[in-house]
Enzyme design. Structure first.
Site, mmCIF file in Angstrom:
data_model
loop_
_atom_site.group_PDB
_atom_site.id
_atom_site.type_symbol
_atom_site.label_atom_id
_atom_site.label_comp_id
_atom_site.label_asym_id
_atom_site.label_seq_id
_atom_site.Cartn_x
_atom_site.Cartn_y
_atom_site.Cartn_z
ATOM 1 N N SER A 55 1.048 -1.303 0.045
ATOM 2 C CA SER A 55 -0.132 -0.009 0.115
ATOM 3 C C SER A 55 0.865 1.238 0.143
ATOM 4 C CB SER A 55 -0.990 0.121 1.248
ATOM 5 O OG SER A 55 -1.898 -0.737 0.936
ATOM 6 N N LYS A 58 0.155 3.632 -2.752
ATOM 7 C CA LYS A 58 -0.929 4.740 -2.854
ATOM 8 C C LYS A 58 -0.113 6.289 -2.586
ATOM 9 C CE LYS A 58 -4.535 1.685 -1.076
ATOM 10 N NZ LYS A 58 -3.853 0.450 -0.562
ATOM 11 N N SER A 119 -6.150 4.178 3.628
ATOM 12 C CA SER A 119 -5.537 3.184 2.610
ATOM 13 C C SER A 119 -6.673 2.339 1.906
ATOM 14 C CB SER A 119 -4.727 2.313 3.470
ATOM 15 O OG SER A 119 -3.998 1.408 2.813
ATOM 16 N N LYS A 221 3.552 6.524 4.984
ATOM 17 C CA LYS A 221 2.509 5.493 4.555
ATOM 18 C C LYS A 221 3.188 3.971 4.972
ATOM 19 C CE LYS A 221 -1.255 4.196 2.577
ATOM 20 N NZ LYS A 221 -1.437 3.243 3.347
#
Length: 377
Positions: A55, A58, A119, A221
């Site tokens: 993730s 992202k 997320s 993140k």
């Protein structure tokens, strides 16, 4: 013409410094620690090893959308349609979803929060389809931005970060992405520090628990898949100095945070950075021929950042070599030579030496006299 400057500079080359403790030994497949100002890696293990970014992908998804907005091709208040594909991406990702509803329209700003804080895999696909028509076309935009940033060992195949043989990055590349994000979108970067976000009546916390453990951490993140392990791209700012770390492939969410914090603490403790030269800190002056001014200040248009072990004595020498004569007219930024930084005779780096001001063409007599003088120069 070569000139030596007495500047309070220190070395970039870590091997030339007094010994400092080794970087923490981390149980991770790879990691990298980047100084934000200088762009120098302070520590790394397998920094160019290709890994699944999960993730953390992202971050690039948000970057592409923010760049489209900056270019004026869309606005934060625009709305995007939630397709069945995007909705099902959320249904299939029970722990990574924004809970958007199929057939509805959602503001881009809300979707960005859904990507950054929650997320949301579903939000990522909604944005991808809105920006490029399809997730495949959006991945092409992601790869274009990755190439522009300098992510040499990265290739994106989707917007959420789902496992795919053609979807990979490296610890080094991800720190470069973090740096580009902060440089390009400082206002929107603040969203990465939000503790939670509420959409559709559902409040979800930010998965980056370092935000709570250390007030200097303000992003970036987390990521996790069974293939990639637990990953974290983090950034912290202390006393005006910023570091960015990428820790990839750990065995637990708790350890990825512990490892990231150990790495950041080590970098802040044993290194410092300095901003040198720049438009308000000239390296010196050179004689101008045939110009409205007789001399011009030279240096660098942007500050030169240098990273060094904390407390190291200022032993770096800066010298510059003029390349030919400075004959007017010329504009600020025109290269007039080369600036060289050395320590104990060993080259650290070079920078273009440029004019810091415009210099117009001199009057008739000035040009005539200087023409004659140049014949004998």
């Amino acid at each position: 013409m070569k000139r030596l400057l007495a500047l309070p500079l220190l070395s970039l080359s870590l091997s030339l410094h007094a010994a400092i403790p080794a970087a923490p030994t981390l149980e991770a497949s790879s990691y990298a620690l980047l100084d934000y100002d200088s762009g120098e890696l302070l520590a790394a293990s397998n920094p160019d090893q290709r890994v699944g970014p999960a993730s953390i992908t992202k971050v690039m998804t948000a970057y592409v959308v923010l760049e489209e907005i900056r270019q004026g091709r869309m606005k934060l208040e625009d709305t995007a349609f939630v397709s069945e594909k995007a909705w099902r991406q959320g249904i299939d990702s029970s722990e990574s979803r924004m809970f958007v509803q199929v057939g509805t329209r959602v503001p881009l700003e809300a979707l960005l929060h859904g990507v950054i804080t929650q997320s949301g895999n579903d939000a990522s696909v909604v944005l991808a389809e809105h920006v490029a028509g399809s997730e495949e076309a959006f991945a092409e935009l992601m790869n274009q931005q990755a190439a522009r940033i300098g992510m040499k060992n990265t290739h994106f195949a989707n917007a959420p970060g789902m496992p795919d043989p053609q979807h990979y990055s490296t610890a080094r590349d991800l720190t470069l992405l973090g740096r580009a994000l902060i440089q390009s979108f400082p206002e929107q970067y603040k969203w990465f520090a939000l503790p939670d976000y509420t959409y559709n009546g559902i409040t979800q916390p930010n998965r980056n628990l370092l935000l709570k453990k250390d007030p200097s951490v303000d992003g970036i993140k987390t990521g996790h898949t069974s293939e990639a392990g637990y990953c974290l791209l983090a950034s912290a700012q202390r006393d005006g100095r910023r570091l960015i770390s990428a820790v990839m492939g750990t065995k637990s969410w708790a350890y990825r945070e512990q490892a990231s914090l150990e790495l950041l603490n080590w970098g802040f403790r044993f290194f410092e950075s300095a901003q040198l030269l720049g438009p308000t800190k000239p390296a010196g002056t050179v004689k101008v021929w045939k110009g409205a001014a007789g001399e011009v200040q030279v240096g660098t248009l942007k500050p030169v950042a240098i990273t060094l072990p904390r407390g190291e004595a200022a032993r770096v020498q800066a010298s510059w070599q003029q390349e030919g004569e400075a004959i007017a007219p010329f504009a600020a930024g025109q290269k007039l030579g080369t600036l060289t930084l050395t320590l104990d005779g060993k080259l650290l780096r070079t920078e273009p030496l440029v004019a810091l001001q415009d210099v117009g063409k001199g009057g008739f007599w000035r040009r005539l006299i200087d023409t004659i003088r140049l014949w004998f120069a």
